[in-house]
Design an enzyme around this catalytic site. Sequence first.
Site, PDB file in Angstrom:
ATOM      1  N   TYR A 181       0.866  -1.188   0.000  1.00 24.28           N
ATOM      2  CA  TYR A 181       0.000   0.000   0.000  1.00 24.28           C
ATOM      3  C   TYR A 181       0.893   1.226   0.000  1.00 24.28           C
ATOM      4  O   TYR A 181       1.853   1.303   0.768  1.00 24.28           O
ATOM      5  CB  TYR A 181      -0.894  -0.001   1.239  1.00 24.28           C
ATOM      6  CG  TYR A 181      -1.830   1.187   1.328  1.00 24.28           C
ATOM      7  CD1 TYR A 181      -2.901   1.324   0.455  1.00 24.28           C
ATOM      8  CD2 TYR A 181      -1.646   2.167   2.297  1.00 24.28           C
ATOM      9  CE1 TYR A 181      -3.768   2.415   0.533  1.00 24.28           C
ATOM     10  CE2 TYR A 181      -2.515   3.264   2.390  1.00 24.28           C
ATOM     11  CZ  TYR A 181      -3.568   3.377   1.496  1.00 24.28           C
ATOM     12  OH  TYR A 181      -4.427   4.454   1.580  1.00 24.28           O
TER      13      TYR A 181
ATOM     14  N   ASP B 165       9.430   2.930  -0.064  1.00 21.93           N
ATOM     15  CA  ASP B 165       8.360   3.555   0.716  1.00 21.93           C
ATOM     16  C   ASP B 165       8.541   3.112   2.166  1.00 21.93           C
ATOM     17  O   ASP B 165       8.135   2.006   2.552  1.00 21.93           O
ATOM     18  CB  ASP B 165       6.997   3.132   0.161  1.00 21.93           C
ATOM     19  CG  ASP B 165       5.854   3.811   0.911  1.00 21.93           C
ATOM     20  OD1 ASP B 165       6.123   4.417   1.978  1.00 21.93           O
ATOM     21  OD2 ASP B 165       4.710   3.726   0.436  1.00 21.93           O
TER      22      ASP B 165
ATOM     23  N   LYS C  55       4.255   8.952   9.251  1.00 24.44           N
ATOM     24  CA  LYS C  55       4.002   8.306  10.536  1.00 24.44           C
ATOM     25  C   LYS C  55       4.976   8.730  11.641  1.00 24.44           C
ATOM     26  O   LYS C  55       4.804   9.788  12.232  1.00 24.44           O
ATOM     27  CB  LYS C  55       3.966   6.781  10.349  1.00 24.44           C
ATOM     28  CG  LYS C  55       2.874   6.410   9.302  1.00 24.44           C
ATOM     29  CD  LYS C  55       2.475   4.981   9.329  1.00 24.44           C
ATOM     30  CE  LYS C  55       1.606   4.606   8.151  1.00 24.44           C
ATOM     31  NZ  LYS C  55       0.210   4.415   8.426  1.00 24.44           N
TER      32      LYS C  55
HETATM   33  N1  PMP Z   1       2.880   4.168   2.314  1.00 26.86           N
HETATM   34  C1  PMP Z   1       2.777   3.204   3.233  1.00 26.86           C
HETATM   35  C2  PMP Z   1       3.767   2.086   3.247  1.00 26.86           C
HETATM   36  C3  PMP Z   1       1.743   3.253   4.176  1.00 26.86           C
HETATM   37  O1  PMP Z   1       1.622   2.278   5.077  1.00 26.86           O
HETATM   38  C4  PMP Z   1       0.835   4.346   4.149  1.00 26.86           C
HETATM   39  C5  PMP Z   1      -0.294   4.469   5.162  1.00 26.86           C
HETATM   40  N2  PMP Z   1      -0.602   3.398   5.913  1.00 26.86           N
HETATM   41  C6  PMP Z   1       1.008   5.318   3.169  1.00 26.86           C
HETATM   42  C7  PMP Z   1       2.036   5.209   2.274  1.00 26.86           C
HETATM   43  C8  PMP Z   1       0.084   6.504   3.095  1.00 26.86           C
HETATM   44  O2  PMP Z   1       0.261   7.334   4.180  1.00 26.86           O
HETATM   45  P1  PMP Z   1      -0.937   8.311   4.653  1.00 26.86           P
HETATM   46  O3  PMP Z   1      -2.006   7.429   5.180  1.00 26.86           O
HETATM   47  O4  PMP Z   1      -0.272   9.167   5.688  1.00 26.86           O
HETATM   48  O5  PMP Z   1      -1.372   9.086   3.470  1.00 26.86           O
END
Ligand code: PMP
Length: 432
Positions: free
Chosen positions: A148, A243, A271
């Site tokens: 994701y 990511d 995060k």
């Molecule tokens: N990349 C990863 C690996 C994530 O786990 C997430 C959110 N869980 C995101 C991007 C997107 O981040 P946000 O919810 O702060 O938009």
Amino acid sequence: MRQALIATQQAALRDRAQKLFPGGVNSPVRAFLAVGRAPLLLGRGEGAYVWDADGNRYVDLIGGWGPAILGHAHPAVVEAVRRAAFDGFALGATHPREVDLAERIRAAMPSLERLRFTSSGTEAVMAAIRLARAATGRDLVVKFGGAYHGHVDSMLVEAGSGVATLGIPGSAGVPAAIAGTTLVLPFNDVAAVDEAFARHGQEIAAVITEPVIANAGVIAPQQHFLEHLRKATRDHGALLILDEVITGFRLGPGGAQARFGIQPDLTTLGKIIGGGLPVGAYGGRAELMALVAPEGPVYQAGTLSGHPLAMAAGAATLARLAPGNYATLETRVERLAAALSAAGKAAGRDVAVARCGPLLTLFFLAELPPNGAAALRADRDLYARFFTAMLERGVLLPPSQFEAWFPGFAHGDAEIDAIATAARESLAEMAR
Ligand code: PMP
């Protein structure tokens, strides 16, 4: 021990929320659909615990979905935010706290020679992909099934997290032309990567991956898989985007890139670097970042980017991430993973406990899944029963089989023991 949960306040709030928000929530996994329950309304968090709006207390393994590595409402983070608030909120110009947090991040993750703050992980990914396309003059982006990367249009194809939880292939509203710029491959499959580059080597702008998939449950990279991605991208003039929105400062101060010794071209973060306030960042090689406006032609902006309160919370958090904390946490989580496996065995269940560093998932599967498609074969009904049995014993798991558990530094031996005992009892009860 099982406890009777009180639910009166929550019921009233839930009714009001349901009228206001789709699914009663502001982000889909919070609806608890995958575990067949009404959404929990959490009123408060402190350390390793959260309390719902009726005052029931739980050992928390959602961890705010990743930011809360120090535990909730850590006094030093609260104090940093309080102090920052007196200086004003968004002043609309560069603030010293942005420089402070960026220097801390770069010191821990030197591959981010320069970076840019955003307000979410999604925005960071969106910008990193735009930058990769601009830098290479190519359009295709490779991602892996079950990973994701936020709700970026092109990244919703075979995405994990809420997309996997709801069992939908992607999202309505994404134009086919945009979905067509994404190539989805199975994680840990070197041959599939080679084939994609053999066919499309001249069109691939970037490979983006979670270095450890943490949005299909936890799926660790097999040996040399990330090295292979590094080499394949370099050989074909494509960029490697790690990511690290989840793994950054979670697998250790240097993130997955330090743990696995991989030098990406670009990294996305979120995060933990915001200590629980809204934040994201992308960064990497200096010459790539020089393409970003106003130095270069790649436009990206944000009214609230580098928000002083988020910067303050992030800096206070990063200042408290000592290597010793990670070592202690990892030892505790190792112990928890062993206890979960033993509990599964004792209950006669097929249970596979995936762990990478302090991230873990209990899969109702006979074997650890190597990729997102294999993870989707896990028994969701069993997970839903397990979730409820754990909740009744005061342990809040992520409300989906396809999410990582997020224990943090505030989970001491007592909390780990409480989780292990609850799991043993829950799995035994399910066996009856
Ligand atoms: N990349 C990863 C690996 C994530 O786990 C997430 C959110 N869980 C995101 C991007 C997107 O981040 P946000 O919810 O702060 O938009």
